[in-house]
Design a protein around this motif. Sequence first.
Motif, PDB file in Angstrom:
ATOM      1  N   GLY A  64      78.903 -14.470  74.218  1.00 11.56           N
ATOM      2  CA  GLY A  64      79.311 -13.892  75.682  1.00 11.56           C
ATOM      3  C   GLY A  64      79.330 -12.338  75.348  1.00 11.56           C
ATOM      4  N   ALA A  65      80.698 -11.660  75.418  1.00  8.42           N
ATOM      5  CA  ALA A  65      80.909 -10.250  75.324  1.00  8.42           C
ATOM      6  C   ALA A  65      80.599 -10.034  73.886  1.00  8.42           C
ATOM      7  N   GLY A  66      80.909 -10.892  73.167  1.00  7.57           N
ATOM      8  CA  GLY A  66      80.226 -10.321  71.384  1.00  7.57           C
ATOM      9  C   GLY A  66      78.951 -10.475  71.277  1.00  7.57           C
ATOM     10  N   ARG A  67      78.048 -10.932  71.895  1.00  5.58           N
ATOM     11  CA  ARG A  67      76.588 -11.191  71.770  1.00  5.58           C
ATOM     12  C   ARG A  67      75.757  -9.858  71.459  1.00  5.58           C
ATOM     13  N   PRO A  68      76.001  -8.869  72.056  1.00 11.19           N
ATOM     14  CA  PRO A  68      75.159  -7.654  71.880  1.00 11.19           C
ATOM     15  C   PRO A  68      75.508  -7.108  70.277  1.00 11.19           C
ATOM     16  N   LEU A  69      76.886  -7.004  70.278  1.00 11.84           N
ATOM     17  CA  LEU A  69      77.297  -6.437  68.870  1.00 11.84           C
ATOM     18  C   LEU A  69      76.832  -7.522  67.704  1.00 11.84           C
ATOM     19  N   ALA A  70      77.020  -8.958  68.079  1.00  7.77           N
ATOM     20  CA  ALA A  70      76.529  -9.822  66.902  1.00  7.77           C
ATOM     21  C   ALA A  70      75.028  -9.797  66.676  1.00  7.77           C
ATOM     22  N   GLN A  71      74.150  -9.603  67.867  1.00  7.57           N
ATOM     23  CA  GLN A  71      72.782  -9.555  67.653  1.00  7.57           C
ATOM     24  C   GLN A  71      72.506  -8.260  66.787  1.00  7.57           C
ATOM     25  N   ARG A  72      73.118  -6.956  67.014  1.00 14.80           N
ATOM     26  CA  ARG A  72      73.088  -5.800  66.341  1.00 14.80           C
ATOM     27  C   ARG A  72      73.430  -5.847  65.034  1.00 14.80           C
ATOM     28  N   LEU A  73      74.335  -6.492  64.724  1.00 13.61           N
ATOM     29  CA  LEU A  73      74.681  -6.915  63.211  1.00 13.61           C
ATOM     30  C   LEU A  73      73.696  -7.728  62.709  1.00 13.61           C
ATOM     31  N   LEU A  74      73.291  -8.695  63.208  1.00 14.51           N
ATOM     32  CA  LEU A  74      72.187  -9.768  62.683  1.00 14.51           C
ATOM     33  C   LEU A  74      70.748  -9.006  62.396  1.00 14.51           C
ATOM     34  N   ALA A  75      70.683  -7.932  63.206  1.00 15.11           N
ATOM     35  CA  ALA A  75      69.169  -7.056  63.031  1.00 15.11           C
ATOM     36  C   ALA A  75      69.385  -6.218  61.806  1.00 15.11           C
ATOM     37  N   ALA A  76      70.930  -5.759  61.559  1.00 13.86           N
ATOM     38  CA  ALA A  76      71.006  -4.996  60.323  1.00 13.86           C
ATOM     39  C   ALA A  76      71.165  -5.968  59.144  1.00 13.86           C
ATOM     40  N   GLY A  77      71.002  -6.961  59.041  1.00 13.21           N
ATOM     41  CA  GLY A  77      71.066  -8.024  57.977  1.00 13.21           C
ATOM     42  C   GLY A  77      72.491  -8.392  57.484  1.00 13.21           C
ATOM     43  N   GLU A  78      73.370  -8.314  58.457  1.00 14.89           N
ATOM     44  CA  GLU A  78      74.722  -8.781  58.348  1.00 14.89           C
ATOM     45  C   GLU A  78      75.079 -10.313  58.512  1.00 14.89           C
ATOM     46  N   GLN A  79      75.846 -10.940  57.796  1.00  8.29           N
ATOM     47  CA  GLN A  79      76.165 -12.459  58.081  1.00  8.29           C
ATOM     48  C   GLN A  79      77.124 -12.483  59.150  1.00  8.29           C
ATOM     49  N   VAL A  80      76.946 -13.351  60.202  1.00  6.59           N
ATOM     50  CA  VAL A  80      77.914 -13.277  61.338  1.00  6.59           C
ATOM     51  C   VAL A  80      78.167 -14.766  61.971  1.00  6.59           C
ATOM     52  N   VAL A  81      79.214 -15.170  62.069  1.00  8.81           N
ATOM     53  CA  VAL A  81      79.809 -16.507  62.594  1.00  8.81           C
ATOM     54  C   VAL A  81      80.434 -16.345  63.990  1.00  8.81           C
ATOM     55  N   ASP A  82      80.206 -17.096  64.678  1.00  7.80           N
ATOM     56  CA  ASP A  82      80.650 -17.209  66.260  1.00  7.80           C
ATOM     57  C   ASP A  82      82.136 -17.941  66.180  1.00  7.80           C
TER      58      ASP A  82
END
Length: 183
Positions: A64-82
């Motif tokens: 939801g609201a966190g999707r743009p940031l989460a995808q940006r972090l993933l694109a930078a190679g970060e590990q992200v959980v929901d």
Amino acid sequence: MSSTKAVIIGVDPHKMSVTIEVVDTRERLLGRARFDTDKAGYAAMCRYVKQWPARLWAVEGANGAGRPLAQRLLAAGEQVVDVPAKLAARVRLFDTGHNRKTDALDAHSVAVVAVRTDGLRELTEDGELEALRMLTDRRDELAHQRVQTVNRLQRLLSELLPGQRKRDLSATQAKAIRHHQAS
């Protein structure tokens, strides 16, 4: 939570800002900050968290609201959980005794959920969203460039009319000056 990650960064995302809280695997507070979601804010956030190279991002509402940031972090190679909002609300209620929301409490609750909960959904990069982000960034750059060009042109044209201030130059006057200069 992955045992190889030394810190968890709980993220409470909003449209214009994010609040993060950094905790270790024993839930000890290591850092807390708030950043804008624009390019400068994102860059500042990335600089801030570099002090913890082994990190896991826990984003509330990553679909939801966190999707743009989460995808940006993933694109930078970060590990992200929901982290589902319901789990964060439950932790906030049990840890504080009330369910009053603040950005700092929300970021803390998200981080705590990530420490205490195995099996949170690990996110993967969404190429379509990244393409849309790139198009949006380009559109913003073009709009900014256009405003600069129009302002520069208006300033130069106003210099051709003695005693005229930049903001006093109307579009009709600018067109007449341009037409006169071209002929």
